[in-house]
Enzyme design. Sequence first.
Site, mmCIF file in Angstrom:
data_model
loop_
_atom_site.group_PDB
_atom_site.id
_atom_site.type_symbol
_atom_site.label_atom_id
_atom_site.label_comp_id
_atom_site.label_asym_id
_atom_site.label_seq_id
_atom_site.Cartn_x
_atom_site.Cartn_y
_atom_site.Cartn_z
ATOM 1 N N HIS A 72 0.798 -1.237 0.000
ATOM 2 C CA HIS A 72 0.000 0.000 0.000
ATOM 3 C C HIS A 72 0.821 1.272 0.000
ATOM 4 C CE1 HIS A 72 1.143 -0.134 4.229
ATOM 5 N NE2 HIS A 72 0.817 1.139 4.294
HETATM 6 C C1 UD1 Z 1 -1.712 5.827 5.748
HETATM 7 C C2 UD1 Z 1 -0.360 6.335 6.249
HETATM 8 C C3 UD1 Z 1 0.688 5.217 6.107
HETATM 9 C C4 UD1 Z 1 0.221 3.941 6.785
HETATM 10 C C5 UD1 Z 1 -1.149 3.544 6.281
HETATM 11 C C6 UD1 Z 1 -1.668 2.366 7.045
HETATM 12 C C7 UD1 Z 1 0.241 8.726 5.957
HETATM 13 C C8 UD1 Z 1 0.970 9.681 5.124
HETATM 14 N N1 UD1 Z 1 0.107 7.474 5.449
HETATM 15 O O1 UD1 Z 1 -1.580 5.537 4.362
HETATM 16 O O2 UD1 Z 1 1.893 5.645 6.716
HETATM 17 O O3 UD1 Z 1 1.140 2.928 6.500
HETATM 18 O O4 UD1 Z 1 -2.076 4.651 6.457
HETATM 19 O O5 UD1 Z 1 -2.622 1.636 6.343
HETATM 20 O O6 UD1 Z 1 -0.213 9.062 7.016
HETATM 21 N N2 UD1 Z 1 -9.070 5.116 1.961
HETATM 22 C C9 UD1 Z 1 -10.261 4.455 2.072
HETATM 23 N N3 UD1 Z 1 -10.740 4.213 3.332
HETATM 24 C C10 UD1 Z 1 -10.101 4.595 4.443
HETATM 25 C C11 UD1 Z 1 -8.891 5.258 4.316
HETATM 26 C C12 UD1 Z 1 -8.383 5.506 3.071
HETATM 27 O O7 UD1 Z 1 -10.898 4.088 1.089
HETATM 28 O O8 UD1 Z 1 -10.603 4.325 5.541
HETATM 29 C C13 UD1 Z 1 -8.506 5.362 0.608
HETATM 30 C C14 UD1 Z 1 -8.791 6.735 0.073
HETATM 31 O O9 UD1 Z 1 -8.975 6.625 -1.305
HETATM 32 C C15 UD1 Z 1 -7.516 7.472 0.372
HETATM 33 C C16 UD1 Z 1 -6.444 6.398 0.243
HETATM 34 O O10 UD1 Z 1 -7.085 5.211 0.694
HETATM 35 O O11 UD1 Z 1 -7.297 8.537 -0.519
HETATM 36 C C17 UD1 Z 1 -5.201 6.664 1.066
HETATM 37 O O12 UD1 Z 1 -5.513 6.898 2.425
HETATM 38 P P1 UD1 Z 1 -4.496 7.739 3.381
HETATM 39 O O13 UD1 Z 1 -4.959 7.681 4.783
HETATM 40 O O14 UD1 Z 1 -4.235 9.083 2.800
HETATM 41 O O15 UD1 Z 1 -3.163 6.967 3.251
HETATM 42 P P2 UD1 Z 1 -2.822 5.445 3.417
HETATM 43 O O16 UD1 Z 1 -2.312 4.954 2.111
HETATM 44 O O17 UD1 Z 1 -3.966 4.736 4.047
HETATM 45 N N1 UDP Z 2 -3.498 -5.915 8.842
HETATM 46 C C1 UDP Z 2 -4.786 -6.410 9.099
HETATM 47 N N2 UDP Z 2 -5.571 -6.777 8.033
HETATM 48 C C2 UDP Z 2 -5.160 -6.664 6.732
HETATM 49 C C3 UDP Z 2 -3.849 -6.163 6.495
HETATM 50 C C4 UDP Z 2 -3.048 -5.800 7.562
HETATM 51 O O1 UDP Z 2 -5.192 -6.544 10.249
HETATM 52 O O2 UDP Z 2 -5.927 -7.005 5.829
HETATM 53 C C5 UDP Z 2 -2.651 -5.489 9.983
HETATM 54 C C6 UDP Z 2 -1.290 -6.140 10.068
HETATM 55 O O3 UDP Z 2 -1.368 -7.344 10.806
HETATM 56 C C7 UDP Z 2 -0.448 -5.077 10.761
HETATM 57 C C8 UDP Z 2 -1.088 -3.780 10.338
HETATM 58 O O4 UDP Z 2 -2.360 -4.116 9.792
HETATM 59 O O5 UDP Z 2 -0.547 -5.179 12.177
HETATM 60 C C9 UDP Z 2 -0.230 -3.108 9.312
HETATM 61 O O6 UDP Z 2 -0.897 -2.016 8.784
HETATM 62 P P1 UDP Z 2 -0.495 -1.333 7.418
HETATM 63 O O7 UDP Z 2 0.257 -2.297 6.590
HETATM 64 O O8 UDP Z 2 -1.734 -0.739 6.877
HETATM 65 O O9 UDP Z 2 0.413 -0.103 7.886
HETATM 66 P P2 UDP Z 2 1.981 0.059 8.201
HETATM 67 O O10 UDP Z 2 2.358 -0.903 9.247
HETATM 68 O O11 UDP Z 2 2.722 -0.113 6.919
HETATM 69 O O12 UDP Z 2 2.071 1.478 8.651
#
Ligand code: UD1
Ligand code: UDP
Length: 354
Positions: free
Chosen positions: A201
């Site tokens: 992601h």
């Molecule tokens: C964010 C964090 C990243 C973290 C990740 C965990 C920042 C800069 N990024 O990235 O460090 O690893 O969360 O998963 O803070 N969206 C949905 N539903 C949601 C949330 C997001 O559909 O509940 C979609 C939207 O289209 C949105 C995109 O995902 O634009 C990205 O969401 P965003 O929170 O900006 O960043 P993440 O990629 O989730």
């Molecule tokens: N995770 C989850 N369900 C999923 C994918 C990930 O519960 O379908 C959990 C995973 O076990 C880990 C956390 O989400 O604890 C990681 O989150 P993510 O990869 O979104 O963020 P990051 O750690 O890169 O910030």
Amino acid sequence: MKIALILGTRPEIIKMAPVITELERKRIKYFIIHSGQHYSYNLDKIFFRQLSLPRPDYKLDVGSTSSGEQTGLIISRVEKILKKDRPELVLVQGDTNTVLGGAIAAKKLGIPVGHIEAGLRSYDERMPEELNRKLTDHCSDFLFVPTIKSRDILLREGISKKKIFLTGNTIVDSVKWNINEINNSKKFKTMPKKYFLVSLHRQENVDNSKRFKNIVNGLKKIKKEYMIPIIFPIHPRSKKMAKKYKIDFKGIDIIAPIDYLRFLHLEKNAFLILTDSGGVQEESCILKVPCVTLRDNTERPETIEVGSNIIAGDNPEKILLCVNKMLKQKRNWVNPFGDGNAASKIIKIIQNKI
Ligand code: UD1
Ligand code: UDP
């Protein structure tokens, strides 16, 4: 003493859960501010329910917008709450926009900030997370580091050693508690290690069509060679970008994001994990499952050093070579992220200092 916890994304909920449980156990007053950065059911509420966490006291509903606007909204909305309901300490965890926004809002009001999982560095300026971590570390008063390496990074950056506390990472607490739950539940059967598990992601991967396509081509090569399922619970960002770039996932089992217990169960039984997630690199190391990291670097170098993880980048041939190499590796490494008591150490330190 009253503590405010600020969180807003999937990994923050999972890694703050042990801290919340410890605060409950010790009957320390606290409240939760949820930024609303994540809001879809399976990135947010599902974890509150499954991990038996109390509902957030404040919801900021910032939603998805540009990075600067999201951080700005978090700062201004958190500030309003902290002015009305002033805690002795604000705790943030990790490296998201929620973490940075929450830390800045608190610090500007003169409220001490504690940063859990401080001192991680990828030295990759393309990552929004790298900026968030650095800035949060440098405005924090309590820096709870997971490893000696993270402590040394902060010391080299000139942060006073009086502010740094080595506690381990709360992800070990989370994994231990929930793996116990899985082992004791009839719902989760033992499964043969006959699939690869993927999570992907990162903005620098999925918002870049060439890198995203390269990685998917790497997955297809693995499928061709090993002929076993490749399970990929897809993050909404990746789903959105895959549609935009017309990425063809033929042969890969795409599923919606799943709850924590099901994901841990899939991780534990995987043949190998391919990921660009921070938390998943840690969990695979803790669960003794080999990991291939689909990035050019990692802020978790401890996993490379102990031999649980390898950096593959986005080249399809290199991804396959890294998988082949990791599958030959013995799974006898030692988890470098602590003993699973990070949350109780963090709370003890806070009680002594505040
Ligand atoms: C964010 C964090 C990243 C973290 C990740 C965990 C920042 C800069 N990024 O990235 O460090 O690893 O969360 O998963 O803070 N969206 C949905 N539903 C949601 C949330 C997001 O559909 O509940 C979609 C939207 O289209 C949105 C995109 O995902 O634009 C990205 O969401 P965003 O929170 O900006 O960043 P993440 O990629 O989730
Ligand atoms: N995770 C989850 N369900 C999923 C994918 C990930 O519960 O379908 C959990 C995973 O076990 C880990 C956390 O989400 O604890 C990681 O989150 P993510 O990869 O979104 O963020 P990051 O750690 O890169 O910030």
